[in-house]
Design an enzyme around this catalytic site. Sequence first.
Site, PDB file in Angstrom:
ATOM      1  N   SER A 135       0.838  -1.091   0.223  1.00  0.00           N
ATOM      2  CA  SER A 135      -0.051   0.190   0.167  1.00  0.00           C
ATOM      3  C   SER A 135       0.997   1.423   0.887  1.00  0.00           C
ATOM      4  O   SER A 135       1.533   0.907   0.381  1.00  0.00           O
ATOM      5  CB  SER A 135      -0.821   0.018   1.349  1.00  0.00           C
ATOM      6  OG  SER A 135      -1.549   1.199   1.362  1.00  0.00           O
ATOM      7  N   LYS A 161      -1.190  -1.050  -4.426  1.00  0.00           N
ATOM      8  CA  LYS A 161      -2.720  -0.526  -4.307  1.00  0.00           C
ATOM      9  C   LYS A 161      -1.834   0.846  -4.043  1.00  0.00           C
ATOM     10  O   LYS A 161      -1.012   1.641  -3.059  1.00  0.00           O
ATOM     11  CB  LYS A 161      -2.941  -0.776  -2.574  1.00  0.00           C
ATOM     12  CG  LYS A 161      -3.785  -0.112  -2.143  1.00  0.00           C
ATOM     13  CD  LYS A 161      -4.482  -0.864  -1.114  1.00  0.00           C
ATOM     14  CE  LYS A 161      -4.345   0.195   0.123  1.00  0.00           C
ATOM     15  NZ  LYS A 161      -5.830  -0.718   1.316  1.00  0.00           N
ATOM     16  N   LYS A 163      -2.762   5.165  -2.445  1.00  0.00           N
ATOM     17  CA  LYS A 163      -3.678   5.460  -1.707  1.00  0.00           C
ATOM     18  C   LYS A 163      -4.747   7.317  -2.628  1.00  0.00           C
ATOM     19  O   LYS A 163      -3.723   7.529  -3.483  1.00  0.00           O
ATOM     20  CB  LYS A 163      -3.513   6.492  -0.529  1.00  0.00           C
ATOM     21  CG  LYS A 163      -3.130   5.367   0.242  1.00  0.00           C
ATOM     22  CD  LYS A 163      -4.281   5.140   0.763  1.00  0.00           C
ATOM     23  CE  LYS A 163      -3.612   3.464   1.978  1.00  0.00           C
ATOM     24  NZ  LYS A 163      -5.172   3.314   1.909  1.00  0.00           N
ATOM     25  N   ASP A 188      -7.346   2.778  -2.824  1.00  0.00           N
ATOM     26  CA  ASP A 188      -7.588   2.861  -2.019  1.00  0.00           C
ATOM     27  C   ASP A 188      -8.738   4.174  -1.435  1.00  0.00           C
ATOM     28  O   ASP A 188      -7.321   4.692  -1.469  1.00  0.00           O
ATOM     29  CB  ASP A 188      -7.345   3.003  -0.970  1.00  0.00           C
ATOM     30  CG  ASP A 188      -7.908   2.579  -0.032  1.00  0.00           C
ATOM     31  OD1 ASP A 188      -9.217   2.413   0.830  1.00  0.00           O
ATOM     32  OD2 ASP A 188      -6.955   1.752   1.269  1.00  0.00           O
ATOM     33  N   GLU A 213     -11.086   0.537  -3.424  1.00  0.00           N
ATOM     34  CA  GLU A 213     -11.135   0.297  -2.020  1.00  0.00           C
ATOM     35  C   GLU A 213     -12.155   1.483  -1.462  1.00  0.00           C
ATOM     36  O   GLU A 213     -11.602   2.414  -1.711  1.00  0.00           O
ATOM     37  CB  GLU A 213      -9.701  -0.315  -1.525  1.00  0.00           C
ATOM     38  CG  GLU A 213      -9.903  -0.367   0.291  1.00  0.00           C
ATOM     39  CD  GLU A 213      -8.352  -1.154   0.825  1.00  0.00           C
ATOM     40  OE1 GLU A 213      -7.350  -1.303   0.030  1.00  0.00           O
ATOM     41  OE2 GLU A 213      -8.623  -1.391   1.790  1.00  0.00           O
ATOM     42  N   ASP A 238     -13.796  -2.544   3.185  1.00  0.00           N
ATOM     43  CA  ASP A 238     -12.543  -1.802   4.458  1.00  0.00           C
ATOM     44  C   ASP A 238     -13.689  -1.921   4.968  1.00  0.00           C
ATOM     45  O   ASP A 238     -13.812  -2.471   6.347  1.00  0.00           O
ATOM     46  CB  ASP A 238     -11.340  -1.484   3.531  1.00  0.00           C
ATOM     47  CG  ASP A 238     -10.571  -1.069   5.100  1.00  0.00           C
ATOM     48  OD1 ASP A 238     -10.619  -1.214   5.975  1.00  0.00           O
ATOM     49  OD2 ASP A 238      -9.374  -0.736   4.667  1.00  0.00           O
ATOM     50  N   LYS A 262      -9.746  -7.145   7.543  1.00  0.00           N
ATOM     51  CA  LYS A 262      -8.795  -6.531   9.032  1.00  0.00           C
ATOM     52  C   LYS A 262      -9.057  -6.948  10.591  1.00  0.00           C
ATOM     53  O   LYS A 262     -10.188  -6.435  10.682  1.00  0.00           O
ATOM     54  CB  LYS A 262      -8.313  -5.325   9.294  1.00  0.00           C
ATOM     55  CG  LYS A 262      -7.866  -4.041   7.690  1.00  0.00           C
ATOM     56  CD  LYS A 262      -7.887  -3.215   8.206  1.00  0.00           C
ATOM     57  CE  LYS A 262      -7.058  -2.329   6.454  1.00  0.00           C
ATOM     58  NZ  LYS A 262      -7.535  -0.792   7.220  1.00  0.00           N
ATOM     59  N   GLY A 290      -3.916  -4.234   6.748  1.00  0.00           N
ATOM     60  CA  GLY A 290      -3.363  -3.725   6.915  1.00  0.00           C
ATOM     61  C   GLY A 290      -2.963  -2.662   7.481  1.00  0.00           C
ATOM     62  O   GLY A 290      -4.232  -1.569   7.078  1.00  0.00           O
TER      63      GLY A 290
HETATM   64  O1  OSB Z   1      -6.836   1.873   4.302  1.00  0.00           O
HETATM   65  O2  OSB Z   1      -6.381   0.504   4.057  1.00  0.00           O
HETATM   66  C1  OSB Z   1      -6.718   1.020   5.056  1.00  0.00           C
HETATM   67  C2  OSB Z   1      -3.110   2.372   7.084  1.00  0.00           C
HETATM   68  C3  OSB Z   1      -3.712   3.194   7.645  1.00  0.00           C
HETATM   69  C4  OSB Z   1      -5.170   3.046   8.081  1.00  0.00           C
HETATM   70  C5  OSB Z   1      -5.555   2.693   6.421  1.00  0.00           C
HETATM   71  C6  OSB Z   1      -5.039   1.444   5.888  1.00  0.00           C
HETATM   72  C7  OSB Z   1      -3.908   1.776   5.586  1.00  0.00           C
HETATM   73  C8  OSB Z   1      -2.736   0.382   4.441  1.00  0.00           C
HETATM   74  C9  OSB Z   1      -1.615   0.369   5.429  1.00  0.00           C
HETATM   75  O3  OSB Z   1      -3.713   0.727   3.772  1.00  0.00           O
HETATM   76  C10 OSB Z   1      -1.398  -0.796   4.869  1.00  0.00           C
HETATM   77  C11 OSB Z   1      -0.047  -1.698   5.623  1.00  0.00           C
HETATM   78  O4  OSB Z   1       0.046  -1.441   7.205  1.00  0.00           O
HETATM   79  O5  OSB Z   1       0.802  -1.871   4.841  1.00  0.00           O
HETATM   80 MG    MG Z   2      -8.201   0.598   3.123  1.00  0.00          MG
END
Ligand code: OSB
Ligand code: MG
Length: 369
Positions: A135, A161, A163, A188, A213, A238, A262, A290
């Site tokens: 991510s 992925k 953001k 995401d 996402e 999510d 998660k 994660g």
């Molecule tokens: O939306 O998946 C998410 C990290 C913090 C809060 C939300 C998200 C995330 C990540 C991190 O995308 C993924 C990782 O832990 O490597």
């Molecule tokens: Mg997410």
Amino acid sequence: MKIDSCDLFELLLPMKKPFKTSFGSETSRRILIVRLQGDGISAWGECTASNAPFYSYETVDTCRYILEKFLLPGVLSKSFTDIGVFRQTYAEIKGHNMAKAALEHALWDGLAKEQGMSLSAFMGGTRQRAAAGISIGIQKSIPETVAVVEGFLKDGFQRIKLKIMPGWDVELIREVRRQFPQIALTVDANSAYTLEQAPIFKELDEFGLLYIEQPLAHNDLIDHAALQNMIQTDICLDESIESVEDTRKAIQIGAGRVINIKSGRVGGGYESIRIHDLALKNNIPVWCGGMLETGIGRAYNLGLASLPNFSMPADISPSFRFYADEIVDPPLIPDNRGQYAIPRNLGIGVDVLEKVIEKNLVWRAHFPN
Ligand code: OSB
Ligand code: MG
């Protein structure tokens, strides 16, 4: 396992680089760790809450409060052999899934150790390996993003992925897709859009994303179903999935076609497995999300991700990507083709380095006190 005592540790870990999403930028992480002890076993769980309530309403402080005031009193000095029975002690507490999960994760580790099993085997895992995706937070420019993507592809990550947020979406994805036409690519939004912005997602259809996402509100299913009807790309939920009941409703109305599990968000491994099973029955693939965990949380996630329906790459980059200090031994690192070996030792399968906990400690509390 008899729960003789519980320790809570809060660590402060600076991040090597800020992790920026649509809801904010994290430059350090407060990490709450739970340790249960009894019957000669030390069992560990990591809380996935952040400092601020931007991903969900929970924070490190609410988790500490709920653990101390409502969760621990019901479980201290009791013996448990079954996670379902354990959960009954706090079944009347609404919400606060990350607090519950931090405690429950420790019991999963403890019971697996007591049974002489790896967490993976104890949870019903069947996979030997888990595919690592990565991510990538919001970068300063599109060329910088392309360079970061290239680096992680060289490292072997099997899915990228990115953001996104309003103003940082179609142009970005067009360019990344142009540079890397074949890769498994996802975005995401962390709830940053509304249904009125559906035309943006129709534009994204052009780029063959594996999924989009959580485009819409954190607590919405209805608008996600409407959006899913308007676009070709699969929606992955999510934030909106906090339970197996949410999952049932999401499937029923077609709010998405993929689920990011998660364990912290859904209250732990027990609920994660129920979501996994319901999704499998309905041909909905799941993958392990994660929350910027240290090695303790990542080790737990690998156990969970070994279940059969975790068929898409997980958000499990190694914790050295985020933090200078490694708190487990051996460190968990994927091979150069983006595969993790699922830990096979007892419980979460790694030793927790208490010296490193001490070094980064902000406070600790011992129960019964
Ligand atoms: O939306 O998946 C998410 C990290 C913090 C809060 C939300 C998200 C995330 C990540 C991190 O995308 C993924 C990782 O832990 O490597
Ligand atoms: Mg997410």
